[in-house]
Design a protein around this motif. Structure first.
Motif, short mmCIF file in Angstrom:
data_model
loop_
_atom_site.label_atom_id
_atom_site.label_comp_id
_atom_site.label_asym_id
_atom_site.label_seq_id
_atom_site.Cartn_x
_atom_site.Cartn_y
_atom_site.Cartn_z
N THR A 301 0.92 -1.32 0.16
CA THR A 301 0.00 -0.05 0.56
C THR A 301 1.07 1.34 0.34
OG1 THR A 301 -1.40 -1.30 1.57
CG2 THR A 301 -1.68 1.02 0.99
N LEU A 460 -12.93 0.65 -8.68
CA LEU A 460 -11.80 -0.03 -9.36
C LEU A 460 -11.67 -0.02 -11.18
CD1 LEU A 460 -8.59 0.11 -8.57
CD2 LEU A 460 -9.13 -2.71 -7.34
N LEU A 464 -9.06 0.27 -13.66
CA LEU A 464 -8.70 -1.04 -14.03
C LEU A 464 -8.28 -1.73 -15.53
CD1 LEU A 464 -7.51 -3.60 -12.52
CD2 LEU A 464 -9.10 -5.17 -12.67
N ILE A 487 -8.02 5.80 -5.70
CA ILE A 487 -7.00 5.02 -4.54
C ILE A 487 -7.31 5.87 -3.68
CG2 ILE A 487 -4.78 4.32 -3.84
CD1 ILE A 487 -5.57 3.12 -6.40
N CYS A 494 -12.79 0.34 1.26
CA CYS A 494 -12.27 -0.99 2.12
C CYS A 494 -12.68 -0.29 3.56
CB CYS A 494 -11.50 -0.63 1.46
SG CYS A 494 -11.34 -1.50 -0.11
N ALA A 525 -9.98 -8.22 -4.08
CA ALA A 525 -9.27 -8.83 -5.66
C ALA A 525 -9.07 -10.25 -6.50
CB ALA A 525 -7.63 -9.84 -4.37
N VAL A 528 -10.70 -8.62 -9.04
CA VAL A 528 -10.22 -8.33 -9.83
C VAL A 528 -9.47 -9.55 -10.99
CG1 VAL A 528 -7.63 -6.87 -9.80
CG2 VAL A 528 -9.50 -6.48 -8.58
N MET A 559 -1.67 -9.20 -9.70
CA MET A 559 -1.75 -8.02 -9.08
C MET A 559 -2.62 -8.77 -8.05
SD MET A 559 -3.87 -5.45 -11.83
CE MET A 559 -4.62 -6.51 -12.45
N VAL A 563 -3.81 -6.92 -4.68
CA VAL A 563 -4.83 -5.38 -4.70
C VAL A 563 -4.83 -6.65 -3.07
CG1 VAL A 563 -7.02 -5.59 -5.39
CG2 VAL A 563 -4.90 -5.45 -6.63
N SER A 566 -2.87 -5.56 -0.07
CA SER A 566 -3.05 -4.64 0.43
C SER A 566 -4.55 -3.71 0.93
CB SER A 566 -3.17 -3.22 -1.21
OG SER A 566 -3.07 -1.37 -0.68
N THR A 567 -5.53 -4.18 0.50
CA THR A 567 -6.75 -3.91 0.51
C THR A 567 -7.68 -4.76 1.93
OG1 THR A 567 -8.20 -5.93 -1.33
CG2 THR A 567 -7.72 -3.09 -2.21
#
Length: 589
Positions: A301, A460, A464, A487, A494, A525, A528, A559, A563, A566-567
Motif C-alpha cells: 500500500t 476500481l 482497471l 485510490i 475498503c 482481489a 479483479v 496483481m 490487491v 493491500s485492500t
C-alpha cells in the motif's frame, strides 16, 4: 553500420522486456528523401510460415526517434484513432493471403526555435534534456516534436531493386490499395524495403510534444466514466457510513444513560456485540500468517500510494521509459522497514510477547516476493523456451536477489526490531479462558465476505480497464491524478465495508472477526482476477497462443495477490481500531 547496438536499459525496462536496438533507418534534419534499404533473398517455406504466423498474431513494430515513439493514425468507423507502432503485415478482411509492410512513410514534426545563449541539442536515451551554452551569439535550431508513420505494402521488381545500394534515392511511392500492387508473403518472393522521410514545421513546442500520446482514443469516455464512478461510489459509501454511525452511537448513548443498577440488569440481558466482550480480542487462528500478510499489505500500500502521488505530481515522465516500475521496486525495498514494524507490533498485541519476532520478520520479507518468484520462474522458463525478449535474463535474477537480500531483508529486520521497542497497545477488556459458543448463522460468513468485495470493486473496475489496456495494448497511461482520487476513494470504501461487516459479525455474536475483517475488503482481489480473465477473453483478441495467455494470467495473479494484501490490510487495520474504540467506550464487567 557497426551492427546492432543495444541502448542502456534501467531495471524497469529489463523487467518489462523493452529491448531497444538501433535500426538502419537514416534521418537527416530537414532533409526530405525517399531511400532504398535492402532486398531479401527468396523466401523459403519456413520464413513464409513464420511471417504469416507473426502477421496473424498482430505483431507490432515500435520505433523511437529522439525518445518519441512512432505514431500512426488509423480510421475506425470514420474516427481517427491514434496508435503507437505499426503492424509487420496484414491480411485483408475477405482474403486468405498475407501482405508484408515493406515501405514506411515517416513524417517528422519539427519546431523552429530561437534561443538566447542556450541551445537544445536532444533528449538522450534517458529522456533528460541536454543543454549547452552558446558562445555569446543568439542560438537557433529545430526540435523534434512529433514522429508519425504511414505503413504501406508495395510490390517492387526485385531485379531492378537489386541494382540499388543502401540509401540510394528512389521515387516517392503512393500506398497502393489494390492487393495485386502490394507485396504478398509467399515462397520464392524477394521483398524490398524502402522508406520516405518528410520534415514538417509545427507550432507544437518542446514541453507539449507528448500531449498527442497522452490524449489517446476514448479520453472523453474515460473522463466521464471515472467521474460518474466517483460520484456513485461516494454517494453509496456516504449512506452506508452515516447509517452505521447512527446505529452504533444510539447503542452506546442508550447504554451510558442508564444508572448502575440498570446497567447491571442490562448486562444480564445483553444481546448482540456486547455478548462477545470476553472473546472479541481472542487470538485468531493462524495468527502468524495474519501478521505476515498485514505487514506485506502495508508495504504494498505504501509503495502504491507514494508512486501514484509522485506520478500525479509529474515526477514520472513517460519519456523516461521504465522509471515507473523502477521507482516502485525501490520503494518496495525500502518500505520493508514499515512492513517489519507493523507485523511485529501486531504480533506483540496478539501474543503479548516479543518472542519469535526474528522469524516473523523473515517471513514478512519472504512472503510476497516468494509468491512473485514462484509465479514468475515457470513463466520465465516458458519465455526462454519460446526465445522471447520478455524473458528475464539470469543476470537480472541475481540482481533482484541481491537487492532483496541486501536491502529488503535487513530493513524488514530493522523494522521488526523497532516494533519490539514500540509502546504496548493494551486491550480494553479481558479475554475469558473458555471461548464462547458461536450461534448458527443464517448465511455463511464467506457469502457476506464475497458480497462485501463488490463495492470496492465498483470504485476500481473502470480505471482497471485503462490500466490493463496500457499494459497489454501498449497505450500510454498518464491520468495519475484520477488514479490518485480513485485510490483514495478505494481506501475509504475498503475501510467502511470492513468495519460494517465486522459490526455485523459481532452483532450475531460471532467473535471471529479478524480474518473476516481482512477478507471483507480483500475479496475485491477475486473480482479483479475475474475481470482480468474477462478482459483477456473479450478485449484482448490480439493476445494469441498459450504462451501469451499463461503470461497474462500469471501477471494477473500477481496483481490480484497484491490487491488482496493491500485492500485486506486497509480493512483489517480500520476494523481493529473500530473494535478497540467500541469496547473501550462502554464498561462491561
Amino acid at each position: 553500420m557497426g551492427g546492432i547496438k543495444k541502448s542502456a536499459e534501467n531495471l524497469g525496462e529489463l523487467l518489462m522486456g523493452d529491448q531497444i536496438d538501433n535500426s538502419p533507418y537514416r534521418f537527416r534534419m530537414n532533409v526530405n528523401e525517399s531511400l532504398y534499404l535492402c532486398t531479401t533473398s527468396s523466401l523459403n517455406e519456413h520464413k513464409v510460415k513464420l511471417l504469416k504466423r507473426r502477421t496473424g498474431d498482430l505483431y507490432q513494430v515500435n520505433m523511437i526517434l529522439d525518445n518519441l515513439p512512432v505514431m500512426r493514425i488509423a480510421k475506425q468507423n470514420g474516427v481517427d484513432i491514434q496508435w503507437t507502432g505499426f503492424p509487420i503485415g496484414y491480411t485483408p478482411p475477405n482474403g486468405n493471403d498475407a501482405y508484408i509492410i515493406n515501405h514506411l512513410k515517416f513524417k517528422v514534426l519539427v519546431h523552429e526555435y530561437e534561443g538566447s545563449g542556450v541551445q537544445i541539442i536532444g533528449t538522450g536515451e534517458g529522456g533528460m534534456g541536454v543543454i549547452s551554452k552558446a558562445d555569446k551569439t543568439k542560438a537557433s535550431g529545430f526540435e523534434i516534436v512529433g514522429f508519425e508513420v504511414v505503413p504501406c505494402s508495395v510490390k517492387y521488381d526485385p531485379e531492378v531493386m537489386m541494382k540499388l545500394h543502401m540509401y540510394d534515392n528512389i521515387s516517392s511511392v503512393n500506398c497502393p490499395m489494390e492487393p495485386e500492387k502490394s507485396q504478398i508473403i509467399r515462397e520464392q518472393e524477394r521483398i524490398s524495403f524502402t522508406y520516405e522521410v518528410e520534415f514538417v514545421k509545427s507550432d507544437i513546442r518542446w514541453p507539449s510534444r507528448w500531449d498527442a500520446y497522452l490524449k489517446m482514443e476514448g479520453s472523453r469516455v474515460h473522463w466521464f466514466s471515472i467521474l460518474n464512478s466517483l460520484m456513485v461510489i461516494t454517494f453509496l459509501a456516504g449512506i452506508v457510513f452515516v447509517i452505521f454511525l447512527r446505529t452504533v452511537r444510539r447503542d452506546l448513548t442508550r447504554y451510558e444513560e442508564l444508572d448502575k443498577e440498570a446497567q447491571a440488569q442490562m448486562n444480564e440481558e445483553l444481546s448482540g456485540w456486547k455478548l462477545v466482550v470476553g472473546d472479541v480480542f481472542r487470538e485468531p487462528n493462524h495468527s502468524k500468517l495474519l501478521c505476515v500478510m498485514i505487514g506485506d499489505g502495508v508495504q504494498i500500500t505504501g509503495m502504491a500510494l507514494v508512486t501514484i502521488v509522485f506520478a500525479a505530481l509529474g515526477f514520472m515522465s513517460p519519456a523516461s521509459r521504465g522509471m515507473l516500475l523502477t521507482g516502485m521496486i525501490v520503494l518496495y525495498l525500502f518500505l520493508g522497514i514499515a512492513a517489519g514494524y507493523v507485523a511485529v507490533r501486531l504480533w506483540r498485541i496478539l501474543k503479548g510477547t516479543t518472542g519469535g519476532w526474528k522469524s516473523l520478520s523473515w517471513s514478512v520479507a519472504c512472503f510476497f516476493p516468494g509468491i512473485v518468484f514462484v509465479i514468475l520462474t515457470p513463466l520465465n522458463f516458458i519465455l526462454w523456451g519460446s526465445k522471447s525478449t520478455s524473458a528475464i535474463p539470469i543476470s537480472l535474477y541475481f540482481v533482484l536477489l541481491s537487492l532483496w537480500f541486501c536491502i529488503s531483508v535487513p530493513l524488514t529486520l530493522v523494522g521488526g526490531y523497532l516494533g519490539t521497542r514500540a509502546e504496548d497497545i493494551q486491550y480494553p477488556v479481558r479475554t475469558n479462558q473458555i471461548p464462547r459458543e458461536i450461534p448458527a448463522h443464517k448465511f455463511p460468513p464467506w457469502l457476506l465476505v464475497l458480497g462485501a468485495g463488490t463495492l470496492p470493486f465498483g470504485t476500481l473496475f473502470i480505471e482497471l480497464f485503462f490500466i490493463l489496456s496500457s499494459i497489454w495494448l501498449g497505450r500510454f497511461y498518464y491520468v495519475f491524478g484520477f488514479l490518485l482520487i480513485v485510490i483514495v476513494l478505494l481506501i475509504i470504501v475498503c475501510a467502511e465495508v470492513s468495519v460494517v461487516l465486522t459490526y455485523m459479525h459481532l452483532c450475531v455474536e460471532d467473535w471471529r472477526w479478524w480474518w473476516n475483517a481482512f477478507f471483507a475488503s480483500g475479496s475485491v482481489a477475486l473480482y479483479v482476477f475475474i475481470y482480468s480473465i474477462n478482459y483477456l477473453v473479450f478485449d484482448l483478441q490480439s493476445l494469441s497462443g498459450p504462451v501469451s495467455a499463461f503470461l497474462y494470467l500469471g501477471y494477473s495473479m500477481i496483481m490480484a495477490v497484491a490487491v488482496m494484501l493491500s485492500t485486506g490490510t486497509i480493512g483489517f487495520i480500520t476494523s481493529f481500531c473500530f473494535v478497540h474504540y467500541l469496547f473501550s467506550s462502554v464498561k462491561i464487567d
